[in-house]
Design a protein around this motif. Structure first.
Motif, PDB file in Angstrom:
ATOM      1  N   GLU A 178       0.826  -1.207   0.000  1.00 35.16           N
ATOM      2  CA  GLU A 178       0.000   0.000   0.000  1.00 35.16           C
ATOM      3  C   GLU A 178       0.859   1.256   0.000  1.00 35.16           C
ATOM      4  O   GLU A 178       0.545   2.251  -0.675  1.00 35.16           O
ATOM      5  CB  GLU A 178      -0.939  -0.017   1.207  1.00 35.16           C
ATOM      6  N   ALA A 179       1.972   1.228   0.761  1.00 30.25           N
ATOM      7  CA  ALA A 179       2.871   2.385   0.774  1.00 30.25           C
ATOM      8  C   ALA A 179       3.510   2.602  -0.592  1.00 30.25           C
ATOM      9  O   ALA A 179       3.683   3.751  -1.035  1.00 30.25           O
ATOM     10  CB  ALA A 179       3.949   2.189   1.843  1.00 30.25           C
ATOM     11  N   ALA A 180       3.860   1.524  -1.278  1.00 27.12           N
ATOM     12  CA  ALA A 180       4.469   1.644  -2.605  1.00 27.12           C
ATOM     13  C   ALA A 180       3.478   2.220  -3.611  1.00 27.12           C
ATOM     14  O   ALA A 180       3.840   3.051  -4.460  1.00 27.12           O
ATOM     15  CB  ALA A 180       4.975   0.284  -3.070  1.00 27.12           C
ATOM     16  N   VAL A 181       2.230   1.800  -3.534  1.00 27.80           N
ATOM     17  CA  VAL A 181       1.205   2.325  -4.442  1.00 27.80           C
ATOM     18  C   VAL A 181       1.008   3.823  -4.185  1.00 27.80           C
ATOM     19  O   VAL A 181       0.900   4.627  -5.128  1.00 27.80           O
ATOM     20  CB  VAL A 181      -0.115   1.549  -4.264  1.00 27.80           C
ATOM     21  N   ARG A 182       0.976   4.207  -2.908  1.00 30.72           N
ATOM     22  CA  ARG A 182       0.825   5.637  -2.585  1.00 30.72           C
ATOM     23  C   ARG A 182       1.982   6.445  -3.158  1.00 30.72           C
ATOM     24  O   ARG A 182       1.778   7.532  -3.724  1.00 30.72           O
ATOM     25  CB  ARG A 182       0.756   5.831  -1.069  1.00 30.72           C
ATOM     26  N   LEU A 183       3.201   5.928  -3.015  1.00 29.23           N
ATOM     27  CA  LEU A 183       4.362   6.655  -3.522  1.00 29.23           C
ATOM     28  C   LEU A 183       4.297   6.813  -5.034  1.00 29.23           C
ATOM     29  O   LEU A 183       4.602   7.890  -5.576  1.00 29.23           O
ATOM     30  CB  LEU A 183       5.644   5.923  -3.117  1.00 29.23           C
ATOM     31  N   ALA A 184       3.902   5.751  -5.726  1.00 30.75           N
ATOM     32  CA  ALA A 184       3.790   5.827  -7.190  1.00 30.75           C
ATOM     33  C   ALA A 184       2.837   6.940  -7.609  1.00 30.75           C
ATOM     34  O   ALA A 184       3.103   7.691  -8.560  1.00 30.75           O
ATOM     35  CB  ALA A 184       3.328   4.487  -7.752  1.00 30.75           C
ATOM     36  N   ARG A 185       1.741   7.070  -6.882  1.00 36.61           N
ATOM     37  CA  ARG A 185       0.755   8.101  -7.215  1.00 36.61           C
ATOM     38  C   ARG A 185       1.257   9.491  -6.826  1.00 36.61           C
ATOM     39  O   ARG A 185       1.033  10.470  -7.554  1.00 36.61           O
ATOM     40  CB  ARG A 185      -0.568   7.785  -6.532  1.00 36.61           C
TER      41      ARG A 185
END
Length: 357
Positions: A75-82
């Motif tokens: 979830e943290a990686a997805v947030r960073l990508a966005r």
């Protein structure tokens, strides 16, 4: 009986070349139009990562990579990508790095480029997995299939010899399990057979001489073929068991697969003579289960799941957790007692006769 099957081949670009990773990554990213790349890189190949950073426009980097992809990391990686408005995901590392990148690609629909440093094979499949509350959940999604793979055999030199051969046994598991998986067909069986024929001698050469770059190339080639076969055939009994064990007990991924594979093969082989024959032929004519057990010992891989920290008290629970996921396509019927016996033998590193009765 007439030959009839419905086969699906997943489409992706494969750039294979030793000491060419940085150049091939730049080519793959450039051709996909990547201008704001999210880089997921473990500690495996720092020199290559440094060269990639000189060639690729990286907007953000993740270097905390955890096996079995905990949901909070995903979830943290997805947030960073966005947050950084990434337009491509690039992974450099083992199956855990690839797995994290896959979840980002799944949730953002960004194209993914994978640079494997092990023989895990995840880069060639459309299968994702993540762990939450001690349970590993997996699924298939076309968005997680890397659009391009960059293979460089020199990158696997970062793996200690023991982990390299265990990773290769994990690749073997893709091919073997694919012989009786839900979507097994003549084409993925042929790919799996050729994968095993490359993997077995490659692993033996690699075990004898970790500096043998030709052995690493052969093993990497075999691992790719096995993974393509697995991607087409789906997850069989072996992978369903290992997904359960990995999620519930956080066992070392590659070594876990290497330990469990001979026991699953010995259990299924009497009901799958064609598959057993393919494995046996690649092992020089030794019966499939005993041959895999001997290969594992030859490669110096631990003998039992207890060596990885699993407790004997967990065996019964593991069997109950795994049983609902065992595919109906498994050639030999699987009951709770069968699964418990198999897992207890794998836990102890017991003789295969315990699972073949």
């Amino acid at each position: 009986m007439a030959l009839s099957f419905d086969h699906r081949t997943l489409g992706q670009r494969v750039l294979f070349g030793t000491d060419a990773a940085a150049d091939n990554v730049a080519t793959a990213v450039g051709d996909l139009g990547g201008q704001r790349v999210l880089l997921v890189a473990d500690a495996a190949a720092p020199e290559v990562v440094a060269r990639i950073l000189e060639r690729v426009p990286v907007a953000a980097r993740i270097d905390e990579v955890v096996q079995h992809v905990p949901v909070e990391n995903a979830e943290a990686a997805v947030r960073l990508a966005r947050e950084v408005d990434a337009d491509l995901v690039l992974t450099v590392g083992g199956g855990s790095a690839t797995g994290l990148g896959k979840v980002v690609a799944r949730d953002t629909a960004l194209p993914l480029v994978a640079v494997p440093t092990t023989f895990a094979g995840s880069e060639a499949t459309d299968v994702w997995g993540q762990t939450e509350d001690g349970r590993k959940v997996t699924g298939s999604d076309p968005r997680v299939l890397p659009r391009a793979i960059v293979y460089d055999a020199a990158l696997s030199r970062s793996l200690p010899a023991g982990l390299a051969t265990a990773s290769g046994m994990n690749a073997l598991a893709h091919a073997v399990d694919g012989f009786w998986a839900p979507r097994a067909d003549p084409i993925n069986r042929a790919l799996g057979t050729e994968g095993i024929r490359a993997l077995v001698p490659g692993l033996r050469r690699l075990s004898a001489d970790p500096d043998d770059l030709g052995a690493r190339e052969q093993t990497l080639y075999g691992a790719y073929l096995a993974a393509v076969a697995f991607a087409s055939a789906g997850s069989g009994i072996h992978h369903k068991i290992c997904h359960t064990l990995g999620g519930a007990y956080n066992l070392s991924h590659a070594e876990m697969h290497a330990i469990v594979l001979p026991y699953v093969t010995a259990f299924v082989a009497p009901a799958a003579p064609d598959a057993a024959g393919r494995v046996s032929q690649a092992l020089g004519g030794v019966p499939a289960g005993p041959g895999l057990l001997a290969l594992r010992a030859e490669l110096g891989i631990p003998a039992g799941l207890h060596d990885l920290g699993m407790r004997e008290d967990d065996v019964a629970e593991a069997a109950e957790l795994a049983l609902p996921s065992i595919p109906p396509s498994t050639p030999r019927p699987v009951g709770l007692n069968d699964l418990t016996t198999l897992l207890r033998a794998a836990w102890a590193g017991a003789p295969l006769e315990e699972v073949t009765a």
